[in-house]
Design an enzyme around this catalytic site. Sequence first.
Site, PDB file in Angstrom:
ATOM      1  N   GLU A  13       0.840  -1.189   0.000  1.00  0.00           N
ATOM      2  CA  GLU A  13       0.000   0.000   0.000  1.00  0.00           C
ATOM      3  C   GLU A  13       0.882   1.248   0.000  1.00  0.00           C
ATOM      4  O   GLU A  13       0.401   2.358   0.228  1.00  0.00           O
ATOM      5  CB  GLU A  13      -0.949   0.017   1.203  1.00  0.00           C
ATOM      6  CG  GLU A  13      -0.254   0.044   2.545  1.00  0.00           C
ATOM      7  CD  GLU A  13      -1.162   0.539   3.661  1.00  0.00           C
ATOM      8  OE1 GLU A  13      -1.476   1.732   3.670  1.00  0.00           O
ATOM      9  OE2 GLU A  13      -1.554  -0.283   4.509  1.00  0.00           O
ATOM     10  N   CYS A  29      -3.365  -2.993   4.421  1.00  0.00           N
ATOM     11  CA  CYS A  29      -2.444  -4.038   4.875  1.00  0.00           C
ATOM     12  C   CYS A  29      -2.823  -5.424   4.367  1.00  0.00           C
ATOM     13  O   CYS A  29      -2.194  -6.421   4.740  1.00  0.00           O
ATOM     14  CB  CYS A  29      -2.404  -4.060   6.402  1.00  0.00           C
ATOM     15  SG  CYS A  29      -2.022  -2.451   7.104  1.00  0.00           S
ATOM     16  N   HIS A  47      -2.748  -9.802  12.186  1.00  0.00           N
ATOM     17  CA  HIS A  47      -2.159  -8.577  11.652  1.00  0.00           C
ATOM     18  C   HIS A  47      -1.910  -7.656  12.833  1.00  0.00           C
ATOM     19  O   HIS A  47      -2.798  -7.454  13.658  1.00  0.00           O
ATOM     20  CB  HIS A  47      -3.109  -7.906  10.654  1.00  0.00           C
ATOM     21  CG  HIS A  47      -2.671  -6.523  10.306  1.00  0.00           C
ATOM     22  ND1 HIS A  47      -1.440  -6.274   9.749  1.00  0.00           N
ATOM     23  CD2 HIS A  47      -3.261  -5.316  10.469  1.00  0.00           C
ATOM     24  CE1 HIS A  47      -1.307  -4.966   9.562  1.00  0.00           C
ATOM     25  NE2 HIS A  47      -2.398  -4.369   9.998  1.00  0.00           N
TER      26      HIS A  47
END
Lengths: 469, 469
Positions: free
Chosen positions: B83, B117, B247
């Site tokens: 990203e 993400c 994450h």
Amino acid sequence: MAKNVGILAMDIYFPPTCIQQEALEAHDGASKGKYTIGLGQDCMAFCTELEDVISMSLTVVTSLLEKYGVDAKQIGRLEVGSETVIDKSKSIKTFLMQIFEKFGNTDIEGVDSTNACYGGTAALFNCVNWVESSSWDGRYGLVVCTDSAVYAEGPARPTGGAAAIAMLIGPDAPIAFESKLRGSHMSHAYDFYKPNLASEYPVVDGKLSQTCYLMALDSCYKHFCDKYEKVEGKQFYISDADYFVFHSPYNKLVQKSFARLLFNDFLRNPSSLAEGAKEKLHPFSTLSGEESYQNRDLEKASQQVAKPLYDEKVQPTTLIPKQVGNMYTASLYAAFASLIHNKKSTLAGNRVVLFSYGSGLTATIFSLRLRDCQHPFSLSNISTVMDIAGKLKSRHEFPPEKFVETMKLMEHRYGAKDIVTSKDSSLLLTGTYYLTEVDSMYRRFYAKKTSDSSITPSNNGSIANGHCK
Amino acid sequence: MAKNVGILAMDIYFPPTCIQQEALEAHDGASKGKYTIGLGQDCMAFCTELEDVISMSLTVVTSLLEKYGVDAKQIGRLEVGSETVIDKSKSIKTFLMQIFEKFGNTDIEGVDSTNACYGGTAALFNCVNWVESSSWDGRYGLVVCTDSAVYAEGPARPTGGAAAIAMLIGPDAPIAFESKLRGSHMSHAYDFYKPNLASEYPVVDGKLSQTCYLMALDSCYKHFCDKYEKVEGKQFYISDADYFVFHSPYNKLVQKSFARLLFNDFLRNPSSLAEGAKEKLHPFSTLSGEESYQNRDLEKASQQVAKPLYDEKVQPTTLIPKQVGNMYTASLYAAFASLIHNKKSTLAGNRVVLFSYGSGLTATIFSLRLRDCQHPFSLSNISTVMDIAGKLKSRHEFPPEKFVETMKLMEHRYGAKDIVTSKDSSLLLTGTYYLTEVDSMYRRFYAKKTSDSSITPSNNGSIANGHCK
């Protein structure tokens, strides 16, 4: 493994606002025929302040689901190909989730794929692979290609365009992938790129980009022919496919590209061509690869030799790209849609070979086998639903001055916040989504045009801002 | 169909330049423990002007191929999740093609996947599906997650980080996908996004983002449990997996997330928990979903109840995320790499459940089965190759003033052209690629550090600019 996986259904949307290339040519003071014959383009669509890649995707996805009677809960994967960046982190796919959340379906895989005009092809391959993989859950995939191509004033400006295409993916499709027949060429190049992050306009080296395109075409075709020989046990020639579809930045390049394939056939096996054709290409048989890309005489001779085959195998694919312009990720599939529009169910049994190209660069030649399938997923119904003739006919031509004014407004709007757009949606068709506002936090709000009234209240049909519900 | 498809090999790279969170905390005038205990972070890596997401990817891909003895011609697909936008059209993947073009391999599918993400997970799923699909040609896939997470001065700044991870994909893998066990939640939200195109910094609503993360976790877990029940014919509980990997924007959220899974197990079936745990959670059983996300007492109670299981099933995954920071797309896989580093071949036979989250938002819970495989694709060799302890040990800690100065320089450099970087590459390890120049056309040039000499000539090992050859 699921069989005959491919495209079950398609729909296309392009803005109703356009400019004739002949008018732009005159306005720009370009020599007569520079855009129309030199580039081979007829007309160019563009977004006004009311539309963008998100609104066009919302429009085309909603339309596809409605017109083919597909329930939003039947979608298990949704991915988007685009090179038009509105947000560098939040995918266009998440905007489209608004359509599905309403129906309680949030279990939908897939994000956005990016590399210039190739992102849609990457998304399409991914979606087909998903249906063939062990992670497939039996639901449909949905691929969206959406782009707005705009260029700074200058020679590239007439090569703009805008559109969104949606494709429903599943097994037993009328447009099935021949997945073993595929050749890619990917490399590091700076032919067209967008490093100036604050500007919507690309940095483009037109001449280099054309050479990169043709070199990638040659390399993909070589890989494709090698794989064909491995799978089919014989050489591939142009005669082995019924139609060829090319990514179309402008039509002239498509003409050159098809001629280039023919030249490749000639180099590989001169006797694959008729006697007269062979003679015409013979003088060029000793050119180096590099020389051959620059040789105008070869370009002319090969296009002349290819002309009858071009008219038969390529011309039916050129309608939308010539009328709408370069739609980046949507261009190749708009060309393919033109073929379905022109040939409908006569395509059943045909092989169609496609060349996808994205600067930077990534390119693939791949093959589709068209099949006779049942309504609503039949070739003839796809043609009916897309209603390309109707959409082209109902457009509004802008005079060049108004087009240039729109481009200037859009330059200021790119990346901006605190915007309320015009309340006048009269040029849009019913069912079209449009941008109403970008607030102080850059959050974007869209509404759906629900009637033909020229003034729609901005909250009518508005999609509420997401709160992660 | 290929069996036990998954991750055959991994390598990780993070910049050797870092700052201790304790030092940053003091420098920022934050209350003691705000970053270290409040966020749960120890240290943060960052790129200096010499490194970016492209250089880190070049480094990690080259390293993986070398260390596992994989020929560049054996790669048939390469895709990148990121990203961090350096170019809005040209993919990071095309920069990596420089590695493969040298060996004459340009037939490599795949582009970049984008949504915050989550892009790396999308790329990983795509690559696994490719190996299981009819378009697979028998070669390896390669997935790269690369990001540089930087924030404007303020409360989010300590949640930065930087890394690149490469994963080799193929059949008969030591890290195999249980592809039927997968639950996604995707929706439209504005929790973290990057609409300011000229700035590298995101717009972030920290509180909303945490709520979105936990709601997505709940929804994914529900879908995941439903699918588990369908496939296995029994309910899924935390006890059915050996490890959970999340994450990790910051470690505190990982602690909350695991506790949240336990709370989900409790709500679904209170008797799945021990008596004492049940009692502690009972007061919260009637909270609405919305209330439960804001309830501090529930947060505290569930974390307390979950603590022993957290230490067993989650703590071994937290090393790199705590030491390097948020690596966006690479974060989840850096957490997974920490587990391999800590547990090595003892993981054989274990089930590992992963939660991938990308703001905007896209999220998936999925399951891996770890297996005993042969060198070089064994769990113990993956641990050896990654050399995480060695890489962490050889870092250079910057004082806060020098870190802030670097961030200021990088702000000016973002999106800029006409740059020549420092000739001093002394802080980089041999084998690291670094940026030498961005020319007047925004073209980027990289070199590879070939020895430990502190000054390397800028042309030494330079990768030439691509000319579509």
